[in-house]
Write a protein that holds these residues in place. Sequence first.
Motif, PDB file in Angstrom:
ATOM      1  N   GLU A   1       1.075  -1.111  -0.031  1.00  0.00           N
ATOM      2  CA  GLU A   1       0.053  -0.074   0.132  1.00  0.00           C
ATOM      3  C   GLU A   1       1.146   1.257   0.215  1.00  0.00           C
ATOM      4  N   MET A   2       1.100   1.903  -1.175  1.00  0.00           N
ATOM      5  CA  MET A   2       2.057   2.792  -1.394  1.00  0.00           C
ATOM      6  C   MET A   2       1.629   4.356  -1.250  1.00  0.00           C
ATOM      7  N   THR A   3       2.466   5.064  -0.316  1.00  0.00           N
ATOM      8  CA  THR A   3       2.147   6.447  -0.483  1.00  0.00           C
ATOM      9  C   THR A   3       3.294   6.924  -1.358  1.00  0.00           C
ATOM     10  N   PRO A   4       3.031   8.491  -1.840  1.00  0.00           N
ATOM     11  CA  PRO A   4       4.178   9.241  -2.390  1.00  0.00           C
ATOM     12  C   PRO A   4       5.519   9.272  -1.828  1.00  0.00           C
ATOM     13  N   ASP A   5       5.534   9.246  -0.695  1.00  0.00           N
ATOM     14  CA  ASP A   5       6.874   9.568   0.423  1.00  0.00           C
ATOM     15  C   ASP A   5       7.225   8.166   1.020  1.00  0.00           C
ATOM     16  N   HIS A   6       6.580   6.943   0.739  1.00  0.00           N
ATOM     17  CA  HIS A   6       6.812   5.875   1.332  1.00  0.00           C
ATOM     18  C   HIS A   6       6.821   5.671   2.886  1.00  0.00           C
ATOM     19  N   HIS A   7       5.927   6.792   3.392  1.00  0.00           N
ATOM     20  CA  HIS A   7       5.645   6.650   4.886  1.00  0.00           C
ATOM     21  C   HIS A   7       4.308   6.433   5.051  1.00  0.00           C
ATOM     22  N   PRO A   8       3.892   5.857   6.057  1.00  0.00           N
ATOM     23  CA  PRO A   8       2.331   5.757   6.235  1.00  0.00           C
ATOM     24  C   PRO A   8       1.697   7.146   6.844  1.00  0.00           C
ATOM     25  N   ILE A   9       0.204   7.226   6.595  1.00  0.00           N
ATOM     26  CA  ILE A   9      -0.384   8.296   6.915  1.00  0.00           C
ATOM     27  C   ILE A   9      -1.126   7.753   8.356  1.00  0.00           C
ATOM     28  N   LEU A  10      -0.768   8.814   9.401  1.00  0.00           N
ATOM     29  CA  LEU A  10      -1.440   8.103  10.558  1.00  0.00           C
ATOM     30  C   LEU A  10      -2.025   9.458  11.121  1.00  0.00           C
ATOM     31  N   GLY A  11      -3.178   9.115  11.922  1.00  0.00           N
ATOM     32  CA  GLY A  11      -3.665  10.168  12.783  1.00  0.00           C
ATOM     33  C   GLY A  11      -5.048  10.739  12.207  1.00  0.00           C
ATOM     34  N   LYS A  12      -5.497  11.714  12.937  1.00  0.00           N
ATOM     35  CA  LYS A  12      -6.819  12.425  12.350  1.00  0.00           C
ATOM     36  C   LYS A  12      -6.933  12.622  10.854  1.00  0.00           C
ATOM     37  N   ALA A  13      -7.849  12.471  10.141  1.00  0.00           N
ATOM     38  CA  ALA A  13      -8.394  13.055   8.942  1.00  0.00           C
ATOM     39  C   ALA A  13      -8.666  14.486   9.004  1.00  0.00           C
ATOM     40  N   PRO A  14      -7.837  15.529   8.206  1.00  0.00           N
ATOM     41  CA  PRO A  14      -8.487  16.747   8.510  1.00  0.00           C
ATOM     42  C   PRO A  14      -9.960  17.061   8.042  1.00  0.00           C
ATOM     43  N   GLY A  15     -10.623  17.734   8.766  1.00  0.00           N
ATOM     44  CA  GLY A  15     -12.133  18.115   8.564  1.00  0.00           C
ATOM     45  C   GLY A  15     -12.987  16.987   8.727  1.00  0.00           C
ATOM     46  N   VAL A  16     -12.986  15.962   9.129  1.00  0.00           N
ATOM     47  CA  VAL A  16     -13.793  15.015   9.582  1.00  0.00           C
ATOM     48  C   VAL A  16     -13.538  14.474  10.910  1.00  0.00           C
ATOM     49  N   GLN A  17     -14.149  15.165  11.969  1.00  0.00           N
ATOM     50  CA  GLN A  17     -14.152  14.911  13.333  1.00  0.00           C
ATOM     51  C   GLN A  17     -14.163  13.418  13.602  1.00  0.00           C
ATOM     52  N   GLY A  18     -13.294  12.666  14.241  1.00  0.00           N
ATOM     53  CA  GLY A  18     -13.577  11.280  14.731  1.00  0.00           C
ATOM     54  C   GLY A  18     -13.304  10.375  13.441  1.00  0.00           C
ATOM     55  N   PHE A  19     -12.557  10.633  12.389  1.00  0.00           N
ATOM     56  CA  PHE A  19     -12.198   9.679  11.314  1.00  0.00           C
ATOM     57  C   PHE A  19     -10.794   9.767  11.525  1.00  0.00           C
ATOM     58  N   PHE A  20      -9.999   8.388  11.641  1.00  0.00           N
ATOM     59  CA  PHE A  20      -8.743   8.195  11.764  1.00  0.00           C
ATOM     60  C   PHE A  20      -8.264   7.270  10.622  1.00  0.00           C
ATOM     61  N   LEU A  21      -6.926   7.976  10.434  1.00  0.00           N
ATOM     62  CA  LEU A  21      -6.146   6.836   9.421  1.00  0.00           C
ATOM     63  C   LEU A  21      -5.062   6.041   9.885  1.00  0.00           C
ATOM     64  N   ALA A  22      -4.844   5.050   9.452  1.00  0.00           N
ATOM     65  CA  ALA A  22      -3.467   4.132   9.651  1.00  0.00           C
ATOM     66  C   ALA A  22      -3.161   3.375   8.267  1.00  0.00           C
ATOM     67  N   ASN A  23      -2.727   4.148   7.263  1.00  0.00           N
ATOM     68  CA  ASN A  23      -2.752   3.682   6.115  1.00  0.00           C
ATOM     69  C   ASN A  23      -1.051   3.846   5.517  1.00  0.00           C
ATOM     70  N   GLY A  24      -1.189   3.201   4.385  1.00  0.00           N
ATOM     71  CA  GLY A  24      -0.100   3.439   3.273  1.00  0.00           C
ATOM     72  C   GLY A  24       1.370   3.023   3.735  1.00  0.00           C
ATOM     73  N   PHE A  25       1.428   1.976   4.435  1.00  0.00           N
ATOM     74  CA  PHE A  25       2.811   1.542   5.102  1.00  0.00           C
ATOM     75  C   PHE A  25       3.787   1.240   4.017  1.00  0.00           C
ATOM     76  N   SER A  26       3.549   1.049   2.828  1.00  0.00           N
ATOM     77  CA  SER A  26       4.418   0.966   1.970  1.00  0.00           C
ATOM     78  C   SER A  26       5.427  -0.035   2.135  1.00  0.00           C
ATOM     79  N   GLY A  27       5.023  -1.221   2.582  1.00  0.00           N
ATOM     80  CA  GLY A  27       5.911  -2.453   2.797  1.00  0.00           C
ATOM     81  C   GLY A  27       6.286  -2.730   4.078  1.00  0.00           C
ATOM     82  N   HIS A  28       5.811  -1.718   5.132  1.00  0.00           N
ATOM     83  CA  HIS A  28       6.255  -1.913   6.236  1.00  0.00           C
ATOM     84  C   HIS A  28       5.325  -1.858   7.568  1.00  0.00           C
ATOM     85  N   GLY A  29       4.100  -2.459   6.953  1.00  0.00           N
ATOM     86  CA  GLY A  29       2.871  -2.482   8.017  1.00  0.00           C
ATOM     87  C   GLY A  29       3.017  -3.456   9.008  1.00  0.00           C
ATOM     88  N   VAL A  30       3.951  -4.625   8.779  1.00  0.00           N
ATOM     89  CA  VAL A  30       4.154  -5.740   9.852  1.00  0.00           C
ATOM     90  C   VAL A  30       4.895  -5.274  10.821  1.00  0.00           C
TER      91      VAL A  30
END
Length: 385
Positions: A312-341
Motif C-alpha cells: 500500500e504505497m504512499t508518495p513518500d513511502h511513509h504511512p499516513i497516521l492520525g486524524k483525517a483533516p475536516g472529519v471529526q472522529g475519522f482516523f487513518l492508519a494507512n499506506g505502510f509502503s511495505g512496512h506494515g507488519v
Amino acid sequence: MQTADVVIVGAGIVGCSIAYHLTAAGCRNVLLIERESALGKGSTGKSMGGVRAQFATPVNIRMSLYSIPFYAGFEQRLGYPCDYRPQGYLFCATSDKQMAYLRANYAAQVLLGLKEVRLLSGAEISTMFPGLRADDIVGGSFCSTDGFVDPYSAMIGFMTGAADHGATLWKSTRVIAIVRDQSGIAGLDTTRGTVATRNVVNCAGAWSADVAALAGIQLPVEPLRRMLVPSEPFSEFPHAAPMIIDMSNGFHFRPEGRGFLLAWNDPEEVSGFNTDFDDRFIEKILTRAADRVPCFANLPVNPKRAWAGLYEMTPDHHPILGKAPGVQGFFLANGFSGHGVMHAPATGKILSDLILTGKTDLIDASLLSLARFEEGRLIHETAVL
Ligand SMILES: Cc1cc2nc3c(=O)[nH]c(=O)nc-3n(C[C@H](O)[C@H](O)[C@H](O)COP(=O)(O)OP(=O)(O)OC[C@H]3O[C@@H](n4cnc5c(N)ncnc54)[C@H](O)[C@@H]3O)c2cc1C
C-alpha cells in the motif's frame, strides 16, 4: 442499533494492533469489521515478515524502536507467540555511494538509541557468508535485533488479546457507507446493519483509499503488486542467515522453513489490484539470486508455491497516521509502503494514544499526517525494499 466507542475498518495486523492497544488502555467497546470470512486475506497473510530498525528517516527508526522490542516480548505480554527470530538484516553495499548512505543511516540509527547496528567491511561480510559473491561488496551494515516474525501469528495474537479485553470482531461484513452529522462521524453502514459511533479508524490496507472516499477524504494510497518466491528445502546456504539485501539491484532473501524466501521489487510493476503470480518473475528473480549467491544456481523452486500480494504505497513511502483533516472522529492508519507488519505495534500505540488522549509521545505525529501532502512536507524514505 449496535454502538461502539471506536470502530476499526479492516482486521489485518494494523487494525488488530490498534484494537489491542485501545483495549489494553481501557477502551473496551471496540468493534472490528472485516469483509472477509477469515483474517489474513489482505496483505498481512502475504507478507515476508521482515522487521528492521535499519531505516533512513528518524520517524521510521523510532517506530521500529518501539515495535521490535514489542515483538521480542510479544508472547510474555500477550500470551500468544509471534515467532520473532532476531537473525538480523544485512545490507550489502556495492559502491562507495551506497556505503556512504549506509554510514549516514547508521549515524541516525545510533543517535536515536539503536545499539545493535554495526558497519562491516566487505572482507567481514565475505568471512561471515562465504557463499555470497563478494568481489564487488565494499561493505555493509548489520543489525542483530532486526529479523523476522510470523505476521499471521502476530495478527491473531493482537486480535485474541483485544478480544480478551472486550473487543468484538465482525467477519464477513463489509463497510459500505460512513455516516456524518454536524459533529463529524456519526456511524457507518455495513452489510450487517448500521453501527452508531463517533470514532472510525480506516485500517483497510491497500483498499484504504476506497474507505476514505466513503468519508469524503482523498487518500494518496495506491496498491502495488509484490511477488515472493519460496524455494524447496535447500541446505547449501546457512539457515541462521539474516535477511540479506544486495543493494546493487534490491534482490533480498531470508531463510524460511528448510528453504529460502526470495524477494525483489520489479521496477516494471504498475499500480493496481492484480494479485496473480506472474511465472515470468521466477526467471527474473533466480537470475539475480544466482548472481549474488552462486549456489542458488541449483535452488529448487516450485512456481505453484510462489505468491503475490499488495503493498500500500504512499508518495513518500511513509504511512499516513492520525486524524483525517475536516472529519471529526475519522482516523487513518494507512499506506505502510511495505512496512506494515514491522510497524504494526508502534501504529497500535500511536493511534490508541491519539484516539484516547489526542497526543502521543512515541513520534511527532504531525510528520505523518495526511496534511503533509497538501503542505509539501513529504519525508522520503529511501531504505525501501
Ligand atoms: C509480498 C509482500 C511482502 C511484504 N513483506 C513485508 C515485510 O517483510 N515486512 C513488513 O513489515 N511488511 C511487509 N509487507 C507489507 C505488509 O504486509 C502490509 O504493510 C501490512 O500487512 C498491512 O496491514 P494492514 O492491516 O494495514 O492491511 P491488510 O492486512 O491488507 O488488512 C486490511 C483489511 O481490510 C479489509 N477491508 C478492506 N476494505 C474493507 C471494507 N470496506 N470493509 C471491511 N473490511 C475491509 C481487507 O479485507 C483486509 O483484511 C509485505 C507485503 C507483501 C504483499
